[in-house]
Design a protein around this motif. Structure first.
Motif, PDB file in Angstrom:
ATOM      1  N   SER A 156       0.817  -1.219   0.000  1.00  0.00           N
ATOM      2  CA  SER A 156       0.000   0.000   0.000  1.00  0.00           C
ATOM      3  C   SER A 156       0.850   1.268   0.000  1.00  0.00           C
ATOM      4  N   LYS A 157       2.103   1.117   0.438  1.00  0.00           N
ATOM      5  CA  LYS A 157       3.030   2.264   0.480  1.00  0.00           C
ATOM      6  C   LYS A 157       3.868   2.376  -0.789  1.00  0.00           C
ATOM      7  N   GLY A 158       3.548   1.549  -1.791  1.00  0.00           N
ATOM      8  CA  GLY A 158       4.281   1.611  -3.046  1.00  0.00           C
ATOM      9  C   GLY A 158       5.574   0.823  -3.038  1.00  0.00           C
ATOM     10  N   ILE A 159       5.729  -0.075  -2.061  1.00  0.00           N
ATOM     11  CA  ILE A 159       6.961  -0.864  -1.906  1.00  0.00           C
ATOM     12  C   ILE A 159       6.793  -2.234  -2.563  1.00  0.00           C
ATOM     13  N   ILE A 180      -3.505  -8.320  -4.128  1.00  0.00           N
ATOM     14  CA  ILE A 180      -4.477  -7.490  -4.859  1.00  0.00           C
ATOM     15  C   ILE A 180      -4.996  -6.358  -3.973  1.00  0.00           C
ATOM     16  N   GLU A 181      -5.261  -6.669  -2.697  1.00  0.00           N
ATOM     17  CA  GLU A 181      -5.708  -5.626  -1.764  1.00  0.00           C
ATOM     18  C   GLU A 181      -4.627  -4.568  -1.589  1.00  0.00           C
ATOM     19  N   GLY A 182      -3.355  -5.008  -1.503  1.00  0.00           N
ATOM     20  CA  GLY A 182      -2.249  -4.064  -1.346  1.00  0.00           C
ATOM     21  C   GLY A 182      -2.090  -3.156  -2.551  1.00  0.00           C
ATOM     22  N   ILE A 183      -2.250  -3.701  -3.748  1.00  0.00           N
ATOM     23  CA  ILE A 183      -2.143  -2.893  -4.965  1.00  0.00           C
ATOM     24  C   ILE A 183      -3.313  -1.917  -5.063  1.00  0.00           C
ATOM     25  N   ALA A 184      -4.503  -2.378  -4.656  1.00  0.00           N
ATOM     26  CA  ALA A 184      -5.669  -1.486  -4.652  1.00  0.00           C
ATOM     27  C   ALA A 184      -5.432  -0.312  -3.709  1.00  0.00           C
ATOM     28  N   GLN A 185      -4.864  -0.596  -2.538  1.00  0.00           N
ATOM     29  CA  GLN A 185      -4.565   0.482  -1.588  1.00  0.00           C
ATOM     30  C   GLN A 185      -3.451   1.397  -2.108  1.00  0.00           C
ATOM     31  N   ALA A 186      -2.463   0.818  -2.777  1.00  0.00           N
ATOM     32  CA  ALA A 186      -1.396   1.636  -3.364  1.00  0.00           C
ATOM     33  C   ALA A 186      -1.968   2.593  -4.404  1.00  0.00           C
ATOM     34  N   ASP A 187      -2.903   2.079  -5.189  1.00  0.00           N
ATOM     35  CA  ASP A 187      -3.570   2.912  -6.191  1.00  0.00           C
ATOM     36  C   ASP A 187      -4.350   4.039  -5.513  1.00  0.00           C
ATOM     37  N   ALA A 188      -5.094   3.682  -4.480  1.00  0.00           N
ATOM     38  CA  ALA A 188      -5.872   4.692  -3.744  1.00  0.00           C
ATOM     39  C   ALA A 188      -4.960   5.731  -3.092  1.00  0.00           C
ATOM     40  N   ASN A 189      -3.745   5.304  -2.725  1.00  0.00           N
ATOM     41  CA  ASN A 189      -2.785   6.213  -2.087  1.00  0.00           C
ATOM     42  C   ASN A 189      -1.976   7.027  -3.096  1.00  0.00           C
ATOM     43  N   GLY A 190      -2.271   6.829  -4.378  1.00  0.00           N
ATOM     44  CA  GLY A 190      -1.638   7.651  -5.407  1.00  0.00           C
ATOM     45  C   GLY A 190      -0.285   7.168  -5.907  1.00  0.00           C
ATOM     46  N   HIS A 191       0.077   5.926  -5.612  1.00  0.00           N
ATOM     47  CA  HIS A 191       1.371   5.410  -6.073  1.00  0.00           C
ATOM     48  C   HIS A 191       1.289   4.968  -7.534  1.00  0.00           C
ATOM     49  N   ASP A 192       2.404   5.116  -8.232  1.00  0.00           N
ATOM     50  CA  ASP A 192       2.506   4.656  -9.615  1.00  0.00           C
ATOM     51  C   ASP A 192       2.610   3.125  -9.600  1.00  0.00           C
ATOM     52  N   LEU A 193       1.634   2.463 -10.170  1.00  0.00           N
ATOM     53  CA  LEU A 193       1.591   1.001 -10.121  1.00  0.00           C
ATOM     54  C   LEU A 193       2.535   0.345 -11.132  1.00  0.00           C
ATOM     55  N   LYS A 194       2.938   1.076 -12.155  1.00  0.00           N
ATOM     56  CA  LYS A 194       3.662   0.481 -13.278  1.00  0.00           C
ATOM     57  C   LYS A 194       5.010  -0.115 -12.888  1.00  0.00           C
ATOM     58  N   GLU A 256      -5.160  -3.773 -13.387  1.00  0.00           N
ATOM     59  CA  GLU A 256      -4.262  -4.051 -14.513  1.00  0.00           C
ATOM     60  C   GLU A 256      -4.435  -2.993 -15.598  1.00  0.00           C
ATOM     61  N   ALA A 257      -5.665  -2.534 -15.768  1.00  0.00           N
ATOM     62  CA  ALA A 257      -5.942  -1.489 -16.757  1.00  0.00           C
ATOM     63  C   ALA A 257      -5.228  -0.185 -16.404  1.00  0.00           C
ATOM     64  N   LYS A 258      -4.901  -0.029 -15.115  1.00  0.00           N
ATOM     65  CA  LYS A 258      -4.174   1.169 -14.659  1.00  0.00           C
ATOM     66  C   LYS A 258      -2.657   0.969 -14.683  1.00  0.00           C
ATOM     67  N   GLY A 259      -2.223  -0.195 -15.179  1.00  0.00           N
ATOM     68  CA  GLY A 259      -0.784  -0.434 -15.297  1.00  0.00           C
ATOM     69  C   GLY A 259      -0.203  -1.373 -14.268  1.00  0.00           C
ATOM     70  N   ALA A 260      -1.034  -1.906 -13.367  1.00  0.00           N
ATOM     71  CA  ALA A 260      -0.518  -2.831 -12.347  1.00  0.00           C
ATOM     72  C   ALA A 260      -0.049  -4.128 -12.995  1.00  0.00           C
ATOM     73  N   ARG A 261       0.998  -4.702 -12.412  1.00  0.00           N
ATOM     74  CA  ARG A 261       1.542  -5.947 -12.945  1.00  0.00           C
ATOM     75  C   ARG A 261       1.190  -7.116 -12.035  1.00  0.00           C
ATOM     76  N   ARG A 262       0.939  -8.260 -12.639  1.00  0.00           N
ATOM     77  CA  ARG A 262       0.609  -9.454 -11.876  1.00  0.00           C
ATOM     78  C   ARG A 262       1.763  -9.843 -10.953  1.00  0.00           C
ATOM     79  N   GLN A 263       1.399 -10.383  -9.828  1.00  0.00           N
ATOM     80  CA  GLN A 263       2.389 -10.964  -8.918  1.00  0.00           C
ATOM     81  C   GLN A 263       2.776 -12.325  -9.495  1.00  0.00           C
ATOM     82  N   ARG A 264       4.024 -12.434  -9.957  1.00  0.00           N
ATOM     83  CA  ARG A 264       4.442 -13.676 -10.610  1.00  0.00           C
ATOM     84  C   ARG A 264       4.762 -14.777  -9.598  1.00  0.00           C
ATOM     85  N   PRO A 265       4.452 -16.035  -9.938  1.00  0.00           N
ATOM     86  CA  PRO A 265       4.916 -17.142  -9.099  1.00  0.00           C
ATOM     87  C   PRO A 265       6.434 -17.265  -9.230  1.00  0.00           C
ATOM     88  N   LEU A 266       7.094 -17.467  -8.118  1.00  0.00           N
ATOM     89  CA  LEU A 266       8.539 -17.686  -8.103  1.00  0.00           C
ATOM     90  C   LEU A 266       8.794 -19.056  -7.489  1.00  0.00           C
TER      91      LEU A 266
END
Length: 369
Positions: A156-159, A180-194, A256-266
């Protein structure tokens, strides 16, 4: 210098090859740069056991320890490890920029003693991110129940976050939801998701080590036929879950439409522990697009020497489900196995961290004697 054809084939099949190792000697000797140039290595993961091995060496860290003086051991460890990670991220900066920050990542883990402490895990994640101060770093957080909200809070802090110690499909689904919840919060907090990145580190070979023991104890023909199959089946079903969740979750589609990237399996824990199995089993049998495989150098060398690297997950889901069903029929509970592996993994990392503190304290005493 041309890339190795087997690592190149693996990379072309969609796998990002990361090295599961880091030390000051590797950084200063040029070894890391050589692996980038010759074996398609595009990232690095560390963990407490890796730092324990690195920091137990007498010599490479003495100059920095001398410079630090008689600081407390916790501060010294923080300085030594974040310096290595910062220097490694700089080596990978070109990779990060050329892949638009998909790769070129270097992970550093929060103190494993905080694995069941949500608030302090989230707090230390921020501290490590700010200390390393590089956009291509990743903070590793274990996928314990208490770690899940810390994952969301950190994202949520863009980290960027590497979620570690995942063994079960149930926990992996919870990790995706926390992401997904963390990325949604990052988006709401104004972080660049790309440029935010995340991977979910699903441990592989340890599952076979645990399940094979139970199969050997069973002793039946049916049990014998299942040896060496549980780990790959478990990971392949994780990939099935990855595809399903990210393809079908409407909330994710909007992000994803806003530029977020999937969390890849490692795939982690990919070194082969059973000499009867191929030394690149947990690479070659788990090849698909959008995968990261972090491997010890011995496994990387095996892949370079004789790896296949061709896609190997597509079309295997039915067979993988069948393996899991047969294990249950034999009375082997994958949930019990993975619950124990998670607990053992946390305990092992804590033991390694205790050794790190002891070794670094000895170094402080030595250079200040």
């Amino acid at each position: 210098m041309a890339q190795n054809e087997n690592t190149q084939r693996t990379s072309d099949s969609g796998v990002s090859i990361w090295l599961d190792d880091l030390s000051r000697t590797r950084i200063e000797s040029g070894s890391l740069q050589k692996l980038i140039a010759e074996k398609n290595v595009v990232g690095v993961t560390t963990n407490p056991s890796i730092f324990q091995k690195a920091l137990s060496q007498v010599g490479p860290y003495d100059a920095q320890l001398k410079e630090l003086g008689k600081v407390d051991v916790e501060t010294a460890v923080r300085e030594l490890t974040t310096t290595d990670v910062r220097n490694a991220t700089d080596i990978f900066r070109d990779v990060a920029e050329s892949t638009d920050y998909v790769d070129g990542r270097v992970s550093i883990e929060v103190d494993p003693r905080l694995a069941h402490d949500t608030e302090n895990t989230a707090k230390q994640a921020v501290e490590l991110w700010e200390k390393v101060d590089r956009p291509n770093a990743m903070i590793k957080i274990p996928a314990t129940l208490e770690g899940l909200p810390a994952i969301t809070a950190t994202l949520s802090k863009g980290i960027s976050v590497n979620v570690t110690l995942i063994f079960s499909l149930e926990r992996y689904e919870q990790v995706i939801d926390a992401f997904i919840e963390g990325i949604a919060q990052a988006d709401a907090n104004g972080h660049d998701l790309k440029h935010m990145g995340s991977v979910a580190s699903f441990f592989v070979s340890r599952v076979d080590s645990a399940v094979d023991k139970l199969l050997e104890a069973n002793g039946s023909v049916e049990a014998k036929e299942l040896e060496g199959k549980a780990a790959v089946a478990n990971a392949r079903l994780a990939y099935e879950l990855f595809e399903k969740k990210f393809n079908e979750d409407s909330r994710w589609s909007a992000l994803e439409a806003k530029g977020a990237r999937r969390q890849r399996p490692l795939w982690a824990s990919t070194g082969t522990k059973n000499a009867a199995y191929s030394d690149c089993k947990y690479v070659d049998e788990l090849v698909a697009k959008d995968i990261v495989n972090t491997m010890p150098e011995k496994t990387l060398d095996a892949l370079a020497a004789h790896g296949n690297g061709a896609p190997s997950i597509e079309g295997t889901y039915e067979e993988s489900h069948s393996v899991m069903e047969k294990l249950e029929e034999l009375g082997i509970s994958i949930k019990d196995v993975t619950d124990k592996l998670e607990a053992d993994g946390v305990a092992s990392f804590i033991a390694s961290w205790d050794s790190v503190l002891s070794d670094v304290q000895a170094g402080i005493d030595r250079v200040n004697a």
